[in-house]
Scaffold this motif. Sequence first.
Motif, short mmCIF file in Angstrom:
data_model
loop_
_atom_site.label_atom_id
_atom_site.label_comp_id
_atom_site.label_asym_id
_atom_site.label_seq_id
_atom_site.Cartn_x
_atom_site.Cartn_y
_atom_site.Cartn_z
N UNK A 135 0.85 -1.19 0.00
CA UNK A 135 0.00 0.00 0.00
C UNK A 135 0.88 1.24 0.00
N UNK A 136 0.35 2.32 -0.53
CA UNK A 136 1.07 3.59 -0.63
C UNK A 136 0.61 4.49 0.51
N UNK A 137 1.52 4.80 1.43
CA UNK A 137 1.16 5.63 2.58
C UNK A 137 0.64 7.00 2.17
N UNK A 138 1.08 7.48 1.01
CA UNK A 138 0.62 8.80 0.56
C UNK A 138 -0.87 8.81 0.24
N UNK A 139 -1.42 7.62 -0.04
CA UNK A 139 -2.83 7.54 -0.42
C UNK A 139 -3.72 7.07 0.73
N UNK A 140 -3.12 6.81 1.88
CA UNK A 140 -3.87 6.27 3.02
C UNK A 140 -4.57 7.38 3.78
N UNK A 141 -5.85 7.16 4.09
CA UNK A 141 -6.57 8.07 4.99
C UNK A 141 -7.28 7.25 6.06
N UNK A 142 -8.11 7.90 6.84
CA UNK A 142 -8.75 7.23 7.98
C UNK A 142 -9.71 6.12 7.56
N UNK A 144 -9.17 4.08 4.78
CA UNK A 144 -8.53 3.10 3.92
C UNK A 144 -8.53 1.68 4.50
N UNK A 145 -8.13 1.55 5.78
CA UNK A 145 -8.04 0.23 6.40
C UNK A 145 -9.04 0.07 7.55
N UNK A 146 -10.07 0.89 7.55
CA UNK A 146 -11.00 0.91 8.69
C UNK A 146 -11.70 -0.43 8.91
N UNK A 147 -11.88 -1.22 7.84
CA UNK A 147 -12.51 -2.54 7.99
C UNK A 147 -11.54 -3.60 8.51
N UNK A 155 -18.61 0.82 16.03
CA UNK A 155 -17.48 1.75 15.99
C UNK A 155 -17.22 2.22 14.56
N UNK A 156 -17.40 1.33 13.60
CA UNK A 156 -17.28 1.75 12.19
C UNK A 156 -18.31 2.82 11.86
N UNK A 157 -19.52 2.66 12.39
CA UNK A 157 -20.55 3.66 12.15
C UNK A 157 -20.17 5.00 12.78
N UNK A 158 -19.63 4.97 13.99
CA UNK A 158 -19.18 6.20 14.64
C UNK A 158 -18.13 6.91 13.77
N UNK A 159 -17.23 6.12 13.20
CA UNK A 159 -16.19 6.69 12.33
C UNK A 159 -16.82 7.34 11.11
N UNK A 160 -17.80 6.66 10.51
CA UNK A 160 -18.46 7.20 9.31
C UNK A 160 -19.14 8.54 9.61
N UNK A 161 -19.70 8.67 10.80
CA UNK A 161 -20.46 9.87 11.15
C UNK A 161 -19.58 11.09 11.43
N UNK A 162 -18.29 10.86 11.68
CA UNK A 162 -17.39 11.98 11.97
C UNK A 162 -17.13 12.79 10.72
N UNK A 168 -11.51 11.72 12.81
CA UNK A 168 -11.46 10.29 12.52
C UNK A 168 -10.09 9.70 12.85
N UNK A 169 -9.03 10.42 12.49
CA UNK A 169 -7.68 9.91 12.75
C UNK A 169 -7.40 9.83 14.25
N UNK A 170 -7.85 10.82 15.00
CA UNK A 170 -7.68 10.80 16.44
C UNK A 170 -8.43 9.62 17.06
N UNK A 171 -9.64 9.37 16.57
CA UNK A 171 -10.45 8.24 17.04
C UNK A 171 -9.72 6.92 16.80
N UNK A 172 -9.11 6.79 15.62
CA UNK A 172 -8.40 5.55 15.29
C UNK A 172 -7.10 5.42 16.08
#
Length: 207
Positions: A135-142, A144-147, A155-162, A168-172
């Motif tokens: 994977x390319x770290x430059x393309x990774x966001x909150x 990308x690997x949430x699943x 918790x996935x739903x909470x992330x989606x709602x942010x 989102x990054x702080x939550x993760x």
Amino acid sequence: MIYLPFFPLKLVAFPGEELNLHIFEPRYRQLLADAELDGKTFGICTYINQLTGYGTEVRLEKIYKRYEDGRLDIKTRCISAFQIQTFDNPMPGKLYAGGEIEYLKNDPRISAALHHEFLFYLKEVLYLLDFKAEYDLKLVNSFTFAHKVGLKLEEELELLKMESEEERSLYLVQHFKRMIPVMKAIEQAKEKIKQNGHFKHLDPLNF
């Protein structure tokens, strides 16, 4: 407001991801036939014991296979998260539901320090999970690997709602900090189990 057909599923669809689905119910076969005909998007709505009120707009990208009985294997692209404003079940003249939606805000900004911390812990978690794909770290966001990082569906739903990448990054990061010690403890336990039954060379204790 935007009016979308709805496809409730017991999952969270994150913006940017590709989602493969097997379509078999008559109402959703009708929904996909309409989406294929007019090119319109539809909404995958998260269902957890009941409709949660949130979902993600998706676009049909490809039909992999059409079965003789009408079932379909499809690929979709997830676009934007939304909150449901109205719910019509079914939509007038259709077998499937639909309703008005309001898109959630999505502020992509994130501080350099938090982004660095997020990537640091993400790499550690993926290593502990023995994740092999490149994977390319430059393309990774909150999202990308949430699943793949051990979030519960709620918790996935909470992330989606942010509504910001910062939030989102702080939550993760907080999730990773709780998860990593547990994962390391499990790995240590596995190593101990492997050693059981083997001859051990132990240094004598000096009393």
